[in-house]
Design an enzyme around this catalytic site. Structure first.
Site, PDB file in Angstrom:
ATOM      1  N   ASP A  93     -17.578  -1.791  -2.692  1.00  0.00           N
ATOM      2  CA  ASP A  93     -18.315  -1.941  -3.345  1.00  0.00           C
ATOM      3  C   ASP A  93     -20.156  -0.689  -3.392  1.00  0.00           C
ATOM      4  O   ASP A  93     -20.806  -0.595  -3.114  1.00  0.00           O
ATOM      5  CB  ASP A  93     -18.726  -3.119  -3.734  1.00  0.00           C
ATOM      6  CG  ASP A  93     -19.551  -3.716  -2.834  1.00  0.00           C
ATOM      7  OD1 ASP A  93     -19.587  -3.578  -1.561  1.00  0.00           O
ATOM      8  OD2 ASP A  93     -20.901  -4.617  -2.509  1.00  0.00           O
ATOM      9  N   GLU A 118     -20.666  -5.712   0.032  1.00  0.00           N
ATOM     10  CA  GLU A 118     -21.524  -6.140   0.989  1.00  0.00           C
ATOM     11  C   GLU A 118     -22.682  -6.123  -0.400  1.00  0.00           C
ATOM     12  O   GLU A 118     -23.860  -6.383   0.220  1.00  0.00           O
ATOM     13  CB  GLU A 118     -21.169  -4.879   1.245  1.00  0.00           C
ATOM     14  CG  GLU A 118     -22.368  -4.091   2.695  1.00  0.00           C
ATOM     15  CD  GLU A 118     -23.807  -3.665   2.222  1.00  0.00           C
ATOM     16  OE1 GLU A 118     -24.548  -3.932   3.007  1.00  0.00           O
ATOM     17  OE2 GLU A 118     -23.776  -3.408   0.720  1.00  0.00           O
ATOM     18  N   GLU A 119     -22.339  -5.082  -1.664  1.00  0.00           N
ATOM     19  CA  GLU A 119     -23.800  -5.543  -2.250  1.00  0.00           C
ATOM     20  C   GLU A 119     -24.065  -6.525  -2.790  1.00  0.00           C
ATOM     21  O   GLU A 119     -25.118  -7.094  -3.645  1.00  0.00           O
ATOM     22  CB  GLU A 119     -23.598  -3.981  -3.278  1.00  0.00           C
ATOM     23  CG  GLU A 119     -23.586  -3.238  -2.966  1.00  0.00           C
ATOM     24  CD  GLU A 119     -24.641  -2.595  -2.322  1.00  0.00           C
ATOM     25  OE1 GLU A 119     -26.448  -2.918  -1.741  1.00  0.00           O
ATOM     26  OE2 GLU A 119     -24.885  -1.036  -1.918  1.00  0.00           O
ATOM     27  N   HIS A 169     -29.488   3.460  -4.126  1.00  0.00           N
ATOM     28  CA  HIS A 169     -29.315   2.469  -5.404  1.00  0.00           C
ATOM     29  C   HIS A 169     -30.085   3.314  -6.913  1.00  0.00           C
ATOM     30  O   HIS A 169     -30.890   2.320  -7.789  1.00  0.00           O
ATOM     31  CB  HIS A 169     -30.067   1.854  -5.440  1.00  0.00           C
ATOM     32  CG  HIS A 169     -29.251   0.692  -3.812  1.00  0.00           C
ATOM     33  ND1 HIS A 169     -29.833  -0.799  -4.186  1.00  0.00           N
ATOM     34  CD2 HIS A 169     -28.273   1.246  -3.525  1.00  0.00           C
ATOM     35  CE1 HIS A 169     -28.673  -1.054  -2.859  1.00  0.00           C
ATOM     36  NE2 HIS A 169     -27.733  -0.098  -2.920  1.00  0.00           N
TER      37      HIS A 169
END
Length: 379
Positions: free
Chosen positions: A70, A134-135, A352
């Site tokens: 993800d 996870e995010e 990111h």
């Protein structure tokens, strides 16, 4: 030979923004099944997760990898040089959301595992745990996988989380632990009144700011052998009061503490609760707090597992990696309750960010490191 860079590009083309699977786990499941892995989807509360094992359950030695497919949202699409889910490849660089964090890491350990068990089948098992959460909140990702593994009698003896671990160049750092993190929401309730007649009111801001000042007056600690000093940050203070001549009834604050192994989330909660109780008694303003513990501090102490990875990274990159506990949190905070865990992955420069990208050469190098770790672990 499995091309980890090509697999990275294919995974980037799967728009798997948390919690959407986007086709990434389906792609990996098909590849791993074809390579002889036993594959199981372990979805929980609509969160997609994948478990894969080559070898028999309960083997005498089982090496694990953990990662996530993800990704965070791409933001303004117009700001990207190449579309974020294009997996664009140019001049040896792969572009797209997740290129660094961490589809390249997943591609590297999947490719390494497939080639390792195909070329040199080990006396043991290789387990891959890959999450789609996870995010996000993290409640139904790696936690769900580990819960399922416990219920099924599946184990890993050691595990590498393939998160980006190097600040600037390959081989400079590996993570053998992480600080814990706890967020406190503090609410102060007093008595509203006129600012000219404070004796008729109880100002919640005075009690709240006293509480906060006491917290930041002295460091929580001086650090330990493997951890820096714990850090406390006030991230919000608010009372929602538009009038300058009114003492408000309520005020709130938020603080975040990143703590080392001298503390636990519970010990910090008890300490702050006692401080709040004393101020409440002395001021007549009620201070209450809620704690959200997102992870405890942990350390995988240097030993055979850490030494094995560090030696191979040194030989493959020419750099002796620093054994670090820096940074935020990762899913290693969950894996550490299951088995010894460390983190080693790519350089994290562009994670990111708009125009997230990664050199293909780094991916090939990481795959080679992972494959050699597997080979020497089972030898």
């Amino acid at each position: 030979m499995t091309d980890a860079a090509d697999l990275t590009a294919k995974l980037i083309r799967c728009p798997s923004v948390t919690p959407i699977e986007g086709g990434a786990l389906v792609l990996l499941a098909d590849m791993l099944t074809a390579a002889g892995f036993e594959v199981q989807r372990v979805d929980r509360n609509d969160i997609p997760n994948l478990f894969a094992r080559w070898g028999v359950k309960g083997a005498n030695k089982t090496f694990g990898f953990n990662g996530h497919t993800d990704v965070v949202p791409p933001g303004d699409l117009g700001s990207w040089t190449h579309p974020p889910f294009s997996g664009h490849v140019e001049d040896g660089v792969i572009w797209g959301r997740g290129a660094t964090d961490m589809k390249s890491g997943v591609a590297s350990f999947v490719a390494a595992a497939i080639d390792f068990v195909t070329e040199t089948p080990p006396d043991g098992a290789v387990v891959l745990t890959i999450t789609g959460d996870e995010e996000g909140a993290g409640r139904d990702g790696t936690r769900a996988l580990l819960d399922w593994m416990d219920a099924q009698g599946e184990r890993m003896d050691v595990c590498i989380v393939g998160e980006p671990s190097n600040p600037d160049v390959m081989g400079e750092m590996m993570k053998i632990g992480r600080r814990g993190s706890v967020t406190f929401h503090i609410a102060a309730r007093g008595v509203q009144g006129h600012a000219a007649y404070p004796h008729r009111a109880k100002n919640p801001l005075h009690a709240l700011t006293r509480f906060l000042n006491e917290l930041i007056a002295e460091p929580l600690d001086q650090g330990t052998d493997h951890f820096d000093a714990s850090g406390l940050q006030i991230t919000s203070i608010d009372c929602g009061n538009p009038a300058s001549n009114v003492i408000p009834e309520k005020a709130t604050a938020v603080i975040n503490i990143r703590f080392n192994d001298l503390h636990t989330g519970a010990s910090l909660t008890a300490d702050l609760a006692e401080r709040a109780r004393k101020i409440s008694e002395e001021t007549g303003v009620t201070l209450t707090l809620e704690a959200d513990i997102s992870g405890e501090a942990f350390l995988t102490k240097p030993g055979p597992f850490v030494d094995l990875v560090r030696d191979i990274v040194t030989q493959e990159t020419g750099r002796v990696p620093v054994l670090s506990t820096s940074g935020g949190t990762s899913d290693a905070r969950f894996v550490k309750d299951h088995c010894p865990v460390l983190e080693f992955g790519l350089v994290g420069h562009f994670m990111h960010q708009v125009d997230e990208r990664v050199p293909a050469a780094q991916i090939h190098q990481l795959k080679a490191i992972y494959q050699r770790i597997l080979k020497e672990y089972f030898e």
